[in-house]
Design an enzyme around this catalytic site. Structure first.
Site, PDB file in Angstrom:
ATOM      1  N   ASP A 125      -0.267   5.005   1.074  1.00 51.48           N
ATOM      2  CA  ASP A 125      -0.510   5.861   2.240  1.00 51.48           C
ATOM      3  C   ASP A 125      -0.477   5.038   3.522  1.00 51.48           C
ATOM      4  O   ASP A 125      -1.166   4.027   3.642  1.00 51.48           O
ATOM      5  CB  ASP A 125      -1.861   6.567   2.115  1.00 51.48           C
ATOM      6  CG  ASP A 125      -1.885   7.554   0.961  1.00 51.48           C
ATOM      7  OD1 ASP A 125      -0.900   8.279   0.786  1.00 51.48           O
ATOM      8  OD2 ASP A 125      -2.895   7.583   0.228  1.00 51.48           O
ATOM      9  N   ASP A 180       0.856  -1.172   0.000  1.00 50.35           N
ATOM     10  CA  ASP A 180       0.000   0.000   0.000  1.00 50.35           C
ATOM     11  C   ASP A 180       0.901   1.234   0.000  1.00 50.35           C
ATOM     12  O   ASP A 180       2.098   1.156   0.293  1.00 50.35           O
ATOM     13  CB  ASP A 180      -0.903  -0.030   1.241  1.00 50.35           C
ATOM     14  CG  ASP A 180      -1.930   1.085   1.237  1.00 50.35           C
ATOM     15  OD1 ASP A 180      -2.421   1.416   0.144  1.00 50.35           O
ATOM     16  OD2 ASP A 180      -2.226   1.619   2.313  1.00 50.35           O
TER      17      ASP A 180
END
Length: 288
Positions: free
Chosen positions: A44, A42
């Site tokens: 963020d 991922d």
């Protein structure tokens, strides 16, 4: 049968017993997995946080690139194109190639191209989504479209939402890039695609099909993009309810980092568990 049981059965693996002592760390060696050959991460909360790189993230990406192992940076954010995201990451010292970025907008474009090639769509969203749909040959129109596609935007228009409601009532199929109900900003939480989708659903009685995380389709499309296999791929995320759930259901090794949303205490409350928990991606550099 619970969520975890379905996931491990689909992955072709037996369920693993949780340590009886709550202080015992949940370590990946318990799962006897094959060595990691491909990485999904991922963005963020894992590589960046509040507009700044997570300590160790630039070194992690540098090591990944030097290793030659395939990897993708995943994001549910459909606002930006991969080129836009690459430029934003480079400014923060993260040298991620454009082709190593996989967004919910790209996954949505691929999904629609597979489902109804050369179709039409009415889109609420930004350049990341419209560019992805154009790239797969879709025509964007508000005249009897095959789909209404809802993505992220910082300027949701009541007029556009009203048009979406009427088109869905007239028979258009409802797609949403991701189910996130809020998004981050410097000022605080912002309503995101999931919240707007709920409003449209309430007005039409039609639930959307969400393409992005935690739909394991997002992971499967990412794996196909880098020609990776679930048995030798790890997913790194900061959220139990999206990243870890999505990776688990796709049969991947799942690694929760504590630099974003979910804490170690919160992780214990879920009926499923990550393969392991580490403080940050800095702890994974030596494994690549």
């Amino acid at each position: 049968m619970g969520h975890l049981s379905h996931a491990v059965l689909r992955a072709g693996r037996p369920p693993f017993l949780r340590p009886t002592d709550p202080d015992t760390p949940w370590d990946d060696t318990m799962q006897d997995r094959k060595p990691v050959q491909s990485w999904l991460t991922d963005m963020d909360g894992v590589l960046v946080h509040e507009g700044q790189p997570v300590p160790g993230a630039p070194e992690f990406i540098k090591r990944l690139r030097a290793s030659g192992k395939p990897f993708l940076v995943l994001t549910n954010n459909s606002i930006y194109t991969p080129r836009d995201l690459q430029a934003r990451l480079v400014r923060m010292g993260l040298d991620v190639p454009e082709e190593a970025i996989w967004s919910s907008a790209l996954a949505t474009g691929q999904f629609l191209a597979d489902q109804r090639p050369g179709g039409t769509a009415y889109v609420i969203g930004e350049a990341g989504l419209t560019t992805a749909l154009h790239a797969v040959g879709y025509v964007l129109t508000d005249f009897a479209p095959d789909y209404v596609v809802l993505g992220e935007t910082r300027t949701y228009s009541f007029e556009a939402i009203t048009k979406a409601v009427r088109l869905i009532n007239d028979g258009a199929r409802f797609i949403c890039t991701n189910p996130d109900v809020t998004g981050p900003s410097v000022e605080g939480a912002l309503p995101a695609a999931g919240s707007v989708a709920a409003m449209i659903s309430k007005a039409t009685g039609v639930e959307p099909y969400f393409v992005g995380k935690p739909n394991p389709m997002m992971m499967r499309s990412a794996l196909n993009t880098i020609e990776a296999h679930s048995e030798t791929t790890a997913m790194i995320g900061d959220r139990m309810d999206t990243d870890i759930l999505c990776g688990l259901e796709a049969g991947l090794e799942t690694i929760l980092v504590l630099t974003g949303i979910s804490t170690r205490v919160e992780a214990e409350r879920y009926p499923y568990r990550p393969s392991r928990i580490v403080d940050s991606v800095a702890d994974l550099i030596d494994e690549i």
